[in-house]
Structures are given as structure tokens and as C-alpha cells.
Design an enzyme around this catalytic site. Structure first.
Site, PDB file in Angstrom:
ATOM      1  N   TYR A 175     -14.034  -3.225  10.161  1.00 32.68           N
ATOM      2  CA  TYR A 175     -12.572  -2.635  10.286  1.00 32.68           C
ATOM      3  C   TYR A 175     -11.997  -2.615  11.855  1.00 32.68           C
ATOM      4  O   TYR A 175     -10.893  -3.138  11.894  1.00 32.68           O
ATOM      5  CB  TYR A 175     -12.838  -1.122  10.129  1.00 32.68           C
ATOM      6  N   GLY A 182       0.929  -1.284  -0.202  1.00 29.65           N
ATOM      7  CA  GLY A 182      -0.058  -0.115  -0.108  1.00 29.65           C
ATOM      8  C   GLY A 182       0.923   1.232  -0.001  1.00 29.65           C
ATOM      9  O   GLY A 182       0.523   2.046   0.709  1.00 29.65           O
TER      10      GLY A 182
HETATM   11  N1  LIG Z   1      -5.385   7.154   8.160  1.00 31.21           N
HETATM   12  C1  LIG Z   1      -5.433   7.186   9.386  1.00 31.21           C
HETATM   13  O1  LIG Z   1      -5.721   7.837  10.051  1.00 31.21           O
HETATM   14  C2  LIG Z   1      -5.390   5.793   9.785  1.00 31.21           C
HETATM   15  C3  LIG Z   1      -5.511   5.357  11.182  1.00 31.21           C
HETATM   16  C4  LIG Z   1      -5.052   3.969  11.613  1.00 31.21           C
HETATM   17  C5  LIG Z   1      -5.021   3.044  10.892  1.00 31.21           C
HETATM   18  N2  LIG Z   1      -4.407   3.368   9.279  1.00 31.21           N
HETATM   19  C6  LIG Z   1      -4.173   2.322   8.519  1.00 31.21           C
HETATM   20  O2  LIG Z   1      -2.914   2.676   7.968  1.00 31.21           O
HETATM   21  C7  LIG Z   1      -3.020   1.940   6.566  1.00 31.21           C
HETATM   22  C8  LIG Z   1      -2.759   2.873   5.495  1.00 31.21           C
HETATM   23  O3  LIG Z   1      -3.999   3.580   5.366  1.00 31.21           O
HETATM   24  P1  LIG Z   1      -3.935   5.127   4.831  1.00 31.21           P
HETATM   25  O4  LIG Z   1      -4.678   5.996   5.740  1.00 31.21           O
HETATM   26  O5  LIG Z   1      -2.833   5.555   4.202  1.00 31.21           O
HETATM   27  O6  LIG Z   1      -5.011   4.895   3.668  1.00 31.21           O
HETATM   28  P2  LIG Z   1      -4.970   5.249   1.962  1.00 31.21           P
HETATM   29  O7  LIG Z   1      -4.329   6.668   1.798  1.00 31.21           O
HETATM   30  O8  LIG Z   1      -6.444   4.782   1.394  1.00 31.21           O
HETATM   31  O9  LIG Z   1      -3.857   4.144   1.557  1.00 31.21           O
HETATM   32  C9  LIG Z   1      -4.133   2.711   1.340  1.00 31.21           C
HETATM   33  C10 LIG Z   1      -3.163   1.948   0.685  1.00 31.21           C
HETATM   34  O10 LIG Z   1      -3.433   0.607   0.693  1.00 31.21           O
HETATM   35  C11 LIG Z   1      -3.544   0.065  -0.619  1.00 31.21           C
HETATM   36  N3  LIG Z   1      -4.462  -0.996  -0.993  1.00 31.21           N
HETATM   37  C12 LIG Z   1      -5.863  -0.824  -0.519  1.00 31.21           C
HETATM   38  N4  LIG Z   1      -6.423  -1.919  -1.105  1.00 31.21           N
HETATM   39  C13 LIG Z   1      -5.483  -2.493  -1.453  1.00 31.21           C
HETATM   40  C14 LIG Z   1      -5.530  -4.044  -2.113  1.00 31.21           C
HETATM   41  N5  LIG Z   1      -6.841  -4.489  -2.292  1.00 31.21           N
HETATM   42  N6  LIG Z   1      -4.475  -4.706  -2.350  1.00 31.21           N
HETATM   43  C15 LIG Z   1      -3.452  -3.859  -2.697  1.00 31.21           C
HETATM   44  N7  LIG Z   1      -3.180  -2.445  -1.997  1.00 31.21           N
HETATM   45  C16 LIG Z   1      -4.444  -1.978  -1.500  1.00 31.21           C
HETATM   46  C17 LIG Z   1      -3.945   1.412  -1.431  1.00 31.21           C
HETATM   47  O11 LIG Z   1      -3.381   1.313  -2.927  1.00 31.21           O
HETATM   48  P3  LIG Z   1      -4.415   1.511  -4.257  1.00 31.21           P
HETATM   49  O12 LIG Z   1      -5.428   2.362  -3.621  1.00 31.21           O
HETATM   50  O13 LIG Z   1      -3.348   2.070  -5.043  1.00 31.21           O
HETATM   51  O14 LIG Z   1      -4.519   0.310  -4.577  1.00 31.21           O
HETATM   52  C18 LIG Z   1      -3.013   2.338  -0.731  1.00 31.21           C
HETATM   53  O15 LIG Z   1      -1.519   2.482  -1.177  1.00 31.21           O
HETATM   54  C19 LIG Z   1      -4.347   1.076   6.750  1.00 31.21           C
HETATM   55  O16 LIG Z   1      -3.926  -0.200   7.121  1.00 31.21           O
HETATM   56  C20 LIG Z   1      -5.159   1.592   7.764  1.00 31.21           C
HETATM   57  O17 LIG Z   1      -6.003   0.638   8.222  1.00 31.21           O
HETATM   58  C21 LIG Z   1      -4.763   4.740   8.909  1.00 31.21           C
END
Ligand SMILES: NC(=O)c1ccc[n+]([C@@H]2O[C@H](COP(=O)([O-])OP(=O)(O)OC[C@H]3O[C@@H](n4cnc5c(N)ncnc54)[C@H](OP(=O)(O)O)[C@@H]3O)[C@@H](O)[C@H]2O)c1
Length: 291
Positions: free
Chosen positions: A172, A18
Site C-alpha cells: 500500500y 471509486g
Molecule cells: N480512508 C482513509 O483514511 C484514507 C486515508 C488515506 C488515503 N485514502 C485513499 O482514499 C481513497 C478512497 O478510499 P476510501 O477510504 O474512501 O475507501 P472505500 O470506502 O473502500 O472506497 C474505495 C472506493 O474504490 C472503489 N474501488 C476499489 N477497488 C476498485 C476496483 N478494482 N475498480 C474500481 N473501483 C474500485 C470502491 O468501489 P466498489 O467497492 O464499489 O467497487 C470504492 O468506491 C483510496 O485511494 C485510499 O487509498 C483513504
């Protein structure tokens, strides 16, 4: 000293799942800037290649590799693992970052609920498939992204696929609890191998999180809180710390937030639940992989 790199991650190879946006892209950029060879994954070929170019430009490190893969399918994870093993003779750090929130229930190509499949089963399978390479590269590190939302999660072993009841949050939070149960169990199983497993909450960051299939009211609520959220770089700080800091060399089976060890929810320390989830996960991927 001439000829010797002072980049702290020089000579190390890292895979960040990701890595096309949000926290994963910022993590990849930070580690590439420290001299690591970094591979990133994403579902779409063009988006993954474009992100690779962005990470290389922002980090000043041209050695960034795209690994397009849809990790919702076990075949996709298996292909990804095969490509990584072919490309990387050593793997020093695996950052299991890919994950998301989906408000409506969907089923993957393998017939599994999508949130469970992407957030938990994909890192479970990918880690298993890359484990021998990580062990051969020890001291290697496995860093898995959870969330503070795990604290409201409960693993319903009677309805793991959300067939009886589904909501984005109901899927989630348990998937993020599963990330922690997985990491603690993995750390127990890896004792003595030189490979560590840590897990983290990044803080609440301004990313593409939930944008694909947002919950009701998200469009109203998000603009109100957005200015107060962390930047993706700030959200990546703990992942980067766990991937590279000498402070956490040898530290395993520990949950972190804000680059500090923290206590996770009481249910995350349930070793019977961790072992049960491990076995169920193994059974779910066994048809496509021997792990
Ligand atoms: N943002 C927050 O506040 C927050 C808080 C707690 C935890 N998290 C965790 O942090 C992590 C990253 O999230 P983010 O906030 O940076 O969100 P994001 O900007 O939506 O990034 C998500 C990433 O995961 C990839 N992805 C999604 N579905 C996928 C699939 N089926 N196969 C391969 N890659 C996939 C996306 O790539 P593509 O769309 O290009 O495929 C993207 O690179 C997640 O695990 C999330 O649960 C985030």
C-alpha cells in the site's frame, strides 16, 4: 441575475473513480451539489447505480452518471475510458480516487499484483486515455488520491509486483508514493497545456477502507480509533477543494493535505525514480493501450 447559474461548478464535467462509497462518494456529492455533471465508477453495476441515485438525491443534482468498471484489469480501464469519452464531450476534472488496502497478495487478470494495479497502474492508464479530452477541455484538473502512508513507502524496482515479499502495508505505502511520483512527473509533462495535476492526503477517515481484505488485528483496532476518525465528508474536503477552488487555479505538481500545500516525503521528489516508474508503467500498459 435571472437565467445565469450561480453554481460554481455549473457547466463542468467531473469523473470521480471509486464513487460508490467513502471519500469518493462524498467527493462526488460535494461536486454535484455545486452544479457539476458527475460520473462515478465502481466495480459492481447495482452498487454503482445505487450510489449514483444516492449522490443525485443528496446533492439535489439529477445529472449523475454510473460507470461500472473493475479497474484492476487494464481491459476494464480501457472500457471505462471509452464509455467516458463517448458520454462526455468535455471533461474538466478527473479525480483518481479509487484505491484500497489488501492484506493478502492477489494477482489481477493481467498477471500483476493487485494493489499496484488498482492504486497506481489504473489511474496511470485512465489518465493517459482521457488526457486528450482533458487537454481539449483546459483548464482542466487531474486530482489524484495518495495518502500520508506514502512517507513509509519505498519503490522496490527489483520487486514491483511483491513476488519476493508481500504485506498489505509493504504494497500500500509504495502504491501511494507512486501516486505522488506519478503526479509530479505528470505535472512536468503537462507544463503549458493548461491541465494541472495535484495529489493529496485526505486525512484518516471512517470509510470502507481495507474492509474487503483487512490486516490482522484490524477488527480489534478499528473500533477503538473509529470515533476519532474524520467523516467521509471531512475526508473529501481536500479532493473537492482541488477539483473546484479558484485558489488552486493553475497550481500543479503539488501535494496537499487539509486543503493546504504540504511537503511530501523526500523520496517523492526523486525525479529519476519518477521517470523510471513512468517508463515501467508505460511498458506494463503498452500491450493494451497506446499512451
Ligand atoms: N480512508 C482513509 O483514511 C484514507 C486515508 C488515506 C488515503 N485514502 C485513499 O482514499 C481513497 C478512497 O478510499 P476510501 O477510504 O474512501 O475507501 P472505500 O470506502 O473502500 O472506497 C474505495 C472506493 O474504490 C472503489 N474501488 C476499489 N477497488 C476498485 C476496483 N478494482 N475498480 C474500481 N473501483 C474500485 C470502491 O468501489 P466498489 O467497492 O464499489 O467497487 C470504492 O468506491 C483510496 O485511494 C485510499 O487509498 C483513504
Amino acid at each position: 441575475m435571472a437565467g445565469i447559474s450561480t453554481d460554481p461548478m455549473a457547466g463542468r464535467t467531473v469523473l470521480v473513480t471509486g464513487g460508490t462509497g467513502g471519500i469518493g462518494k462524498a467527493t462526488a456529492t460535494g461536486l454535484a451539489a455545486m452544479g457539476a455533471r458527475v460520473g462515478i465508477t465502481g466495480r459492481d453495476i447495482a452498487r454503482t447505480r445505487a450510489a449514483t441515485a444516492d449522490v443525485a438525491a443528496a446533492s439535489g443534482n439529477p445529472v449523475v452518471d454510473p460507470f461500472p468498471a473493475d479497474m484492476s484489469s487494464q481491459a476494464g480501464v480501457r472500457r471505462l475510458a471509452g464509455e467516458v469519452l463517448a458520454a462526455y464531450p468535455r471533461l474538466d476534472v478527473l479525480v483518481n480516487n479509487a484505491g484500497a488496502f489488501w492484506a493478502t497478495r492477489r494477482v489481477t487478470a493481467d498477471g500483476l499484483e493487485h494493489t499496484f494495479a488498482v492504486n497506481h497502474l489504473a489511474p496511470f492508464l485512465l489518465t493517459a486515455l482521457l488526457l486528450d479530452r482533458l487537454k481539449a477541455s483546459a483548464r482542466a484538473r487531474i486530482v489524484t488520491m495518495a495518502s500520508g502512508a506514502h512517507a513509509t513507502g519505498k519503490i522496490d524496482f527489483g520487486d514491483l509486483q511483491g513476488e519476493r515479499r508481500y504485506s498489505g502495508q509493504r504494497a500500500y505505502s509504495p502504491s501511494k508514493l507512486a501516486n505522488i511520483l506519478f503526479t509530479y512527473e505528470l505535472a512536468r509533462r503537462l507544463a503549458g497545456t493548461g491541465v494541472t495535476a495535484t495529489v493529496l492526503h485526505p486525512g484518516v477517515a471512517r470509510t470502507g477502507f481495507a474492509a474487503e481484505n483487512p490486516p490482522p488485528m484490524w477488527k480489534v483496532f478499528l473500533p477503538l480509533i473509529r470515533p476519532f476518525l474524520k467523516t467521509p465528508d471531512q475526508g473529501a474536503a481536500t479532493s473537492i477543494y482541488l477539483a473546484c477552488s479558484p485558489d488552486v487555479e493553475g497550481v500543479t505538481g503539488t501535494y496537499f493535505a487539509g486543503c493546504k500545500p504540504k511537503t511530501s516525503s523526500p523520496s517523492s521528489y526523486d525525479t529519476a525514480a519518477a521517470a523510471r516508474l513512468w517508463q515501467i508503467s508505460l511498458d506494463l500498459v503498452a500491450p493494451t493501450a497506446s499512451v
